[in-house]
Design a protein around this motif. Structure first.
Motif, short mmCIF file in Angstrom:
data_model
loop_
_atom_site.label_atom_id
_atom_site.label_comp_id
_atom_site.label_asym_id
_atom_site.label_seq_id
_atom_site.Cartn_x
_atom_site.Cartn_y
_atom_site.Cartn_z
N ARG A 125 -4.28 -30.39 -10.15
CA ARG A 125 -2.91 -30.46 -10.65
C ARG A 125 -2.38 -29.09 -11.02
NH1 ARG A 125 -1.75 -35.43 -14.50
NH2 ARG A 125 0.32 -34.74 -13.85
N ARG A 126 -3.23 -28.27 -11.61
CA ARG A 126 -2.80 -26.91 -11.95
C ARG A 126 -2.51 -26.10 -10.70
NH1 ARG A 126 -6.59 -27.34 -16.38
NH2 ARG A 126 -8.25 -26.52 -15.05
N ALA A 127 -3.31 -26.34 -9.65
CA ALA A 127 -3.08 -25.65 -8.38
C ALA A 127 -1.73 -26.04 -7.79
CB ALA A 127 -4.20 -25.95 -7.41
N GLY A 132 4.30 -24.07 -7.12
CA GLY A 132 5.73 -24.24 -7.30
C GLY A 132 6.22 -25.67 -7.36
N LEU A 133 5.30 -26.65 -7.34
CA LEU A 133 5.72 -28.04 -7.44
C LEU A 133 6.17 -28.35 -8.86
CD1 LEU A 133 2.98 -29.96 -5.38
CD2 LEU A 133 5.23 -29.21 -4.63
N SER A 134 7.22 -29.14 -8.97
CA SER A 134 7.68 -29.56 -10.29
C SER A 134 6.76 -30.63 -10.85
CB SER A 134 9.11 -30.09 -10.21
OG SER A 134 9.14 -31.30 -9.47
N TRP A 136 7.39 -33.81 -11.52
CA TRP A 136 7.48 -35.07 -10.78
C TRP A 136 7.03 -34.91 -9.34
CZ3 TRP A 136 7.39 -38.93 -13.74
CH2 TRP A 136 8.05 -38.92 -14.98
N GLN A 137 7.20 -33.74 -8.76
CA GLN A 137 6.66 -33.51 -7.41
C GLN A 137 5.14 -33.54 -7.43
OE1 GLN A 137 8.63 -29.76 -6.53
NE2 GLN A 137 9.99 -30.75 -5.03
N ASP A 138 4.55 -33.06 -8.52
CA ASP A 138 3.10 -33.12 -8.68
C ASP A 138 2.64 -34.58 -8.67
OD1 ASP A 138 0.40 -32.48 -9.44
OD2 ASP A 138 0.95 -32.98 -11.51
N TYR A 139 3.38 -35.44 -9.36
CA TYR A 139 3.03 -36.87 -9.36
C TYR A 139 3.24 -37.50 -7.99
CZ TYR A 139 1.74 -37.99 -14.13
OH TYR A 139 1.06 -38.10 -15.32
N ARG A 140 4.32 -37.12 -7.36
CA ARG A 140 4.65 -37.75 -6.08
C ARG A 140 3.70 -37.34 -4.96
NH1 ARG A 140 10.41 -37.09 -2.75
NH2 ARG A 140 9.78 -38.33 -0.92
N TYR A 141 3.37 -36.06 -4.87
CA TYR A 141 2.59 -35.57 -3.73
C TYR A 141 1.10 -35.39 -4.01
CZ TYR A 141 7.20 -34.53 -1.80
OH TYR A 141 8.49 -34.64 -1.34
N ILE A 142 0.72 -35.34 -5.28
CA ILE A 142 -0.69 -35.10 -5.61
C ILE A 142 -1.31 -36.30 -6.34
CG2 ILE A 142 -2.32 -33.59 -6.79
CD1 ILE A 142 -0.84 -32.27 -4.45
N VAL A 143 -0.75 -36.62 -7.50
CA VAL A 143 -1.35 -37.66 -8.34
C VAL A 143 -1.28 -39.03 -7.68
CG1 VAL A 143 -1.24 -38.84 -10.57
CG2 VAL A 143 -0.82 -36.37 -10.43
N PHE A 144 -0.11 -39.39 -7.16
CA PHE A 144 0.04 -40.72 -6.57
C PHE A 144 -0.87 -40.93 -5.36
CE2 PHE A 144 2.13 -43.64 -3.57
CZ PHE A 144 2.12 -44.80 -4.35
N PRO A 145 -0.86 -40.04 -4.35
CA PRO A 145 -1.73 -40.28 -3.18
C PRO A 145 -3.22 -40.33 -3.54
CG PRO A 145 -0.06 -38.63 -2.66
CD PRO A 145 -0.02 -38.85 -4.15
N LEU A 146 -3.66 -39.43 -4.43
CA LEU A 146 -5.07 -39.42 -4.81
C LEU A 146 -5.42 -40.58 -5.74
CD1 LEU A 146 -5.64 -35.59 -5.43
CD2 LEU A 146 -6.28 -36.94 -3.42
#
Length: 222
Positions: A125-127, A132-134, A136-146
């Motif tokens: 998540r820190r990466a 530059g992900l915001s 909510w973008q972190d949740y959408r593209y990283i947290v949610f898929p994983l």
């Protein structure tokens, strides 16, 4: 003569009895779908707050959800139905059952969602934030898929459990599959045949869900 009349009354199953049973099956499916959707929605919200809120907020939320998980579901149905009667609130038995089942479902989905969010490594998540992900973008593209890979199997288990637990709504008079079966058993005295039929109906609802879930789980791992 009394024995003869009793024998006639305990008649064999008819087409109308089967239709009555199928109506109960559709009510079971309907209340299960409504409860799963509502319970999952609130479970996602509560799971997010449990993962991101402070310890004090978690104490109150966890306490409420622990009560829902700990108190037997049949008691929750009876208490909530009685409480609505005491308050003289005009509410159908369907919505009494749906509200209780939804709350019960959300209590379990909350922990599943929280575990899914927490399963994503903080380094990942820190990466994402450093790229530059915001938030909510972190949740959408990283947290949610994983997180879905962790959450999905447990969520399917909850779905199957809710479908079977929906039979307990019969205690407040909702004519779902089990309640209609009980009435037909009283009418026809065909207990074994009807209970086998009910078990088969629950099987044909649950088994395809299990197969499809296993298929999706394999695809998520690819």
């Amino acid at each position: 003569m009394y024995q003869t009349v009793s024998t006639i009354q305990a008649s064999s199953l008819t087409y109308y009895d089967l239709e009555f049973l199928l109506e109960g099956l559709m009510r079971t499916i309907y209340i299960s779908i409504v409860s799963i959707l509502i319970g999952t929605f609130f479970g996602i919200i509560f799971g997010y707050f449990k993962s991101n809120s402070g310890p004090i907020s978690n104490i109150f939320l966890s306490g409420f959800l622990d009560i829902l998980r700990s108190v037997p579901l049949i008691i929750q149905f009876i208490l909530f139905y009685s409480f609505m009667g005491i308050l003289e609130i005009d509410i159908s038995v369907f919505w009494v059952g749906a509200i209780v089942l939804s709350a019960y479902t959300s209590a379990f989905v909350t922990e599943v969602v929280r575990a899914g969010i927490d399963s994503v490594p903080q380094t990942t998540r820190r990466a994402s934030r450093s790229l530059g992900l915001s938030y909510w973008q972190d949740y959408r593209y990283i947290v949610f898929p994983l997180g879905v890979r962790t959450v999905f199997p447990a969520w399917i288990s909850i779905v199957l459990s809710v479908i079977k637990d929906s039979a307990l709504v019969s205690v407040i008079g909702y004519l779902e599959l089990l309640k209609t079966t009980e009435e037909l058993i009283s009418k026809t005295q065909e207990a074994l045949l009807l209970l086998l039929g009910v078990g088969f109906f629950y099987f044909i609802i649950s088994y395809p869900i299990s197969l499809y879930a296993a298929h999706l789980e394999r695809k998520l791992k690819i």
